[in-house]
Design an enzyme around this catalytic site. Structure first.
Site, PDB file in Angstrom:
ATOM      1  N   CYS A 398      62.325 111.958  39.946  1.00  0.00           N
ATOM      2  CA  CYS A 398      62.511 110.858  40.885  1.00  0.00           C
ATOM      3  C   CYS A 398      63.495 111.261  41.975  1.00  0.00           C
ATOM      4  O   CYS A 398      63.123 111.999  42.877  1.00  0.00           O
ATOM      5  CB  CYS A 398      62.924 109.601  40.120  1.00  0.00           C
ATOM      6  SG  CYS A 398      62.459 108.095  40.978  1.00  0.00           S
ATOM      7  N   HIS A 525      58.915 109.136  35.990  1.00  0.00           N
ATOM      8  CA  HIS A 525      59.867 109.479  34.925  1.00  0.00           C
ATOM      9  C   HIS A 525      59.106 109.866  33.656  1.00  0.00           C
ATOM     10  O   HIS A 525      58.865 109.014  32.800  1.00  0.00           O
ATOM     11  CB  HIS A 525      60.771 108.274  34.620  1.00  0.00           C
ATOM     12  CG  HIS A 525      61.715 107.938  35.707  1.00  0.00           C
ATOM     13  ND1 HIS A 525      63.012 108.397  35.739  1.00  0.00           N
ATOM     14  CD2 HIS A 525      61.550 107.198  36.821  1.00  0.00           C
ATOM     15  CE1 HIS A 525      63.610 107.957  36.812  1.00  0.00           C
ATOM     16  NE2 HIS A 525      62.747 107.218  37.496  1.00  0.00           N
ATOM     17  N   GLU A 527      60.078 111.273  31.130  1.00  0.00           N
ATOM     18  CA  GLU A 527      60.901 111.206  29.913  1.00  0.00           C
ATOM     19  C   GLU A 527      60.596 109.976  29.058  1.00  0.00           C
ATOM     20  O   GLU A 527      60.778 110.011  27.840  1.00  0.00           O
ATOM     21  CB  GLU A 527      62.405 111.228  30.259  1.00  0.00           C
ATOM     22  CG  GLU A 527      62.967 110.011  30.999  1.00  0.00           C
ATOM     23  CD  GLU A 527      62.873 110.110  32.505  1.00  0.00           C
ATOM     24  OE1 GLU A 527      61.997 110.862  32.997  1.00  0.00           O
ATOM     25  OE2 GLU A 527      63.648 109.442  33.208  1.00  0.00           O
TER      26      GLU A 527
HETATM   27  N1  GLN Z   1      66.967 106.145  44.560  1.00  0.00           N
HETATM   28  C1  GLN Z   1      65.660 106.681  44.594  1.00  0.00           C
HETATM   29  C2  GLN Z   1      64.612 105.630  44.905  1.00  0.00           C
HETATM   30  O1  GLN Z   1      64.859 104.461  44.786  1.00  0.00           O
HETATM   31  C3  GLN Z   1      65.324 107.346  43.292  1.00  0.00           C
HETATM   32  C4  GLN Z   1      65.208 106.396  42.134  1.00  0.00           C
HETATM   33  C5  GLN Z   1      65.230 107.078  40.806  1.00  0.00           C
HETATM   34  O2  GLN Z   1      65.630 108.223  40.691  1.00  0.00           O
HETATM   35  N2  GLN Z   1      64.862 106.367  39.754  1.00  0.00           N
HETATM   36  O3  GLN Z   1      63.503 105.949  45.253  1.00  0.00           O
END
Ligand code: GLN
Length: 609
Positions: A398, A525, A527
């Site tokens: 992300c 994600h 994970e």
């Molecule tokens: N801050 C970034 C976004 O909102 C990444 C979010 C994250 O890593 N979960 O896109």
């Protein structure tokens, strides 16, 4: 439907979540279908607005629910997929009651904690318990309910009252209460003390709940006379008193329960003896032993906003662990606070700067997890740059993908002011931008959340191969920003491959540097869907590449750990190479001191495996 309620006494951080999940595992191993509910008595509607540095990570579900990290434990242990309604909070209950009141559903009545809140709690439990979570049709046989907090907390009172009424309503034979408590050992005399447990059981009874089973956390196995004493004072048969002594990794907990016949006690209370079979926990036994036997380290530098609470990245850590076990390596996670990698730290705290860079340079692989806000972003960019330039395996999740894109734009495409509009709204080169459908005014549930589909654009890439050459994958998301679709063509001609995109083809999901040994970034994600025994594909790629196994793995990606030379002995336990001065004391297994001197078994600070 049968219910197992798990409560906690004496102190928080006893590992109630792991105990509840392990109870589920043993019942599942007896052939029963199991679901679970976590009750969090805090006022937040969900965990989405809570800081992971205070409360531990926000776990994301398929349906987009942002929930307590314990639901992650349930999903991993029971291999199930929960819904956001499986996490009950005071906020949700009050919101539902207040909404009803505003609609006029209470017909002029005074709306009160008892009966309205307590009824709403019971209705919620009954409604959610029947939702199938294991991919099969129809309701599960048993619902394990974990009540967060400790007996006696003011905020859990309405839940205790509701659960007391509930146990009475569903009747004997359908409700089993397991109370997790602490039996401390006074180091001076070495005696196991029962008084705290006696008091907490008294408290529980005073609130109308009667424990059927006591699960006692202690450093060592409880002495028989201690069990007798607890039995006498707490009115629980000695055979229903289980010791949860410290173990080397939490996969042993279901085995501990089985060995002490906790399943028999629970099944007896629930009148399920005729239905269940003897628990089959061979896979758990092998995994728990295998994990203990691993010594050959794989070092992963986790570059984030680390502030001392390892629970903040719990699922990432578990996913790394699942992958390391599949590669027969002992996971060592080096936490690198990203700010320490930055130039300002070199001036202000040269020792911290040096230590951080030493950790980064000593790592076999680098992982930059998700995150929000601009603190430490420069350090993360430097870590991605280091990984890219030095051919060190890299997985960016992300934010970890977004900063890799920024780094590529700055270093490779020479776009010095490239940035995300999250960090610099006025940047002239916005390579990561706010997603149009997001809300800028509200924080709760305003992100692109939950399971979304990613289609592979390229088949000849590491990510597609690791996922088993499928045409698409469903992974969980939690973000507001994305790679600027207008810049994608430029990136691609500079050598950054966007190998996975959403169904519109406009949203970038997976990046890869084809010429690098393993440089992968994902907007999602992965994970959250990793399981013990079923490691997440891209984590497996990171670990395999960090220990020189990637090529072998890519030959046979659908069968993780088949790429490893067969060294499993006849009893299923891997015989490890022992490294005399290796990294056996790596951070991943380093005990965090708990009140019970517990070593690996979950305490509040989350040394979970
Ligand atoms: N801050 C970034 C976004 O909102 C990444 C979010 C994250 O890593 N979960 O896109």
């Amino acid at each position: 439907m049968k219910y197992v309620l798990v409560t906690g006494g004496v102190v928080s951080g006893l590992g109630k979540g792991v105990t509840a999940s392990s109870i589920g595992v043993v019942l599942k191993a007896c052939g029963l279908r199991v679901t679970s509910i976590k009750i969090d008595p805090y006022l937040n509607t969900d965990a989405g607005t809570m800081s992971p540095f205070e409360h531990g990570e926000v776990f994301v579900l398929d349906d987009g629910g942002e929930v307590d990290l314990d639901l992650g434990n349930y999903e991993r242990f029971l291999d199930i997929k929960l819904t956001c309604d499986n996490n009950i909070t005071t906020g949700k209950i009050y919101q539902s009651v207040i909404n009803k009141e505003r609609r006029g559903d209470y017909l002029g009545k005074t709306v009160q904690v008892v009966p309205h809140i307590t009824d709403a709690i019971q209705e919620w439990i009954e409604r959610v318990a029947v939702i199938p979570v294991d991919g099969k049709e129809g309701p599960a046989d048993v619902c394990v309910i974990e009540l967060g907090g400790t007996i006696g907390d003011i905020e859990s009172m309405p839940f205790i009252e509701a659960l007391g009424q509930f146990s009475y309503r569903v009747g004997p034979g359908n409700f089993c209460l397991v109370h997790v408590s602490l039996v401390p050992v006074l180091s001076v005399v070495g005696e196991q003390k029962t008084k705290p447990t006696q008091h907490s059981v008294r408290g529980l009874r005073g609130l109308g709940l009667t424990p059927n089973i006591l699960a006692c956390r202690s450093t060592k196995v409880l002495n028989e006379n201690v069990k007798e004493k607890l039995s006498q004072f707490c009115h629980v048969p000695a055979s229903n008193i289980i010791t949860l002594n410290d173990v080397t990794n939490i996969w042993h907990i279901p085995l501990l329960l089985r060995d002490q016949k906790a399943h028999d006690a629970i099944l007896k209370v629930l009148n399920l003896q005729g239905v269940a079979r003897e628990p089959d926990l061979d896979e758990w036994t092998n995994r728990a032993k295998l994990c203990d036997s691993l010594h050959d380290p794989v070092r992963i530098a986790m570059v984030g906003k680390y502030t001392g609470l390892s629970d903040s990245y719990l699922s990432v850590w578990k996913a790394l662990l699942h992958a390391s076990v599949a590669c027969r390596k002992k996971l060592v996670v080096d936490w690198v606070p990203s700010t320490d990698l930055e130039d300002t730290t070199a001036k202000e705290a040269p020792d911290a700067y040096k230590a951080a860079w030493n950790l980064l340079k000593g790592a076999d692989g680098i992982l930059v997890p998700g995150g929000f806000g601009d603190r430490g972003v420069q350090g993360k960019i430097l870590a991605a740059k280091y990984a890219r330039e030095k051919n060190v395996p890299y997985l960016g999740i992300c934010l970890g993908m977004q900063i890799a894109v920024i780094e590529f734009a700055r270093s490779v495409m020479n776009l010095q002011d490239a940035n995300s509009t999250e960090f610099d709204p006025d940047t002239r080169t916005p390579c990561v931008v706010f997603m149009p459908e997001g809300s800028k005014t509200h924080m709760g549930a305003t992100m692109r959340l939950g399971s979304r589909r990613t289609y592979f654009e390229v088949t000849d890439c590491k990510a597609a191969k690791l996922y088993g050459n499928v045409s698409y994958v469903d992974e969980r998301h939690r973000h507001r920003y994305e790679v600027n679709p207008d810049m994608v063509a430029k990136f691609e001609s500079a050598g950054l491959a966007f190998v996975g995109k959403d169904e519109t083809g406009k949203r970038m999901e997976i990046i890869e540097l084809p010429a690098h040994p393993y440089f992968v970034g994902v907007q999602f994600h992965p994970e959250f869907k990793s399981r013990p025994g079923k490691p997440s594909a891209l984590f497996l790629g990171l670990i395999a590449s960090s220990c020189g196994q990637l090529d072998a793995l890519l030959q046979n990606p659908s069968q993780p750990n088949k790429h490893i030379p067969a060294k499993i002995s006849s009893n299923g336990v891997f015989s490890p190479k022992v490294y005399p001065n290796g990294h056996q004391n790596g951070h991943a297994y380093k005990p965090v001191k708990s009140l019970v001197n517990g070593n690996y078994y979950a305490n509040g600070n989350g040394v979970h495996v």
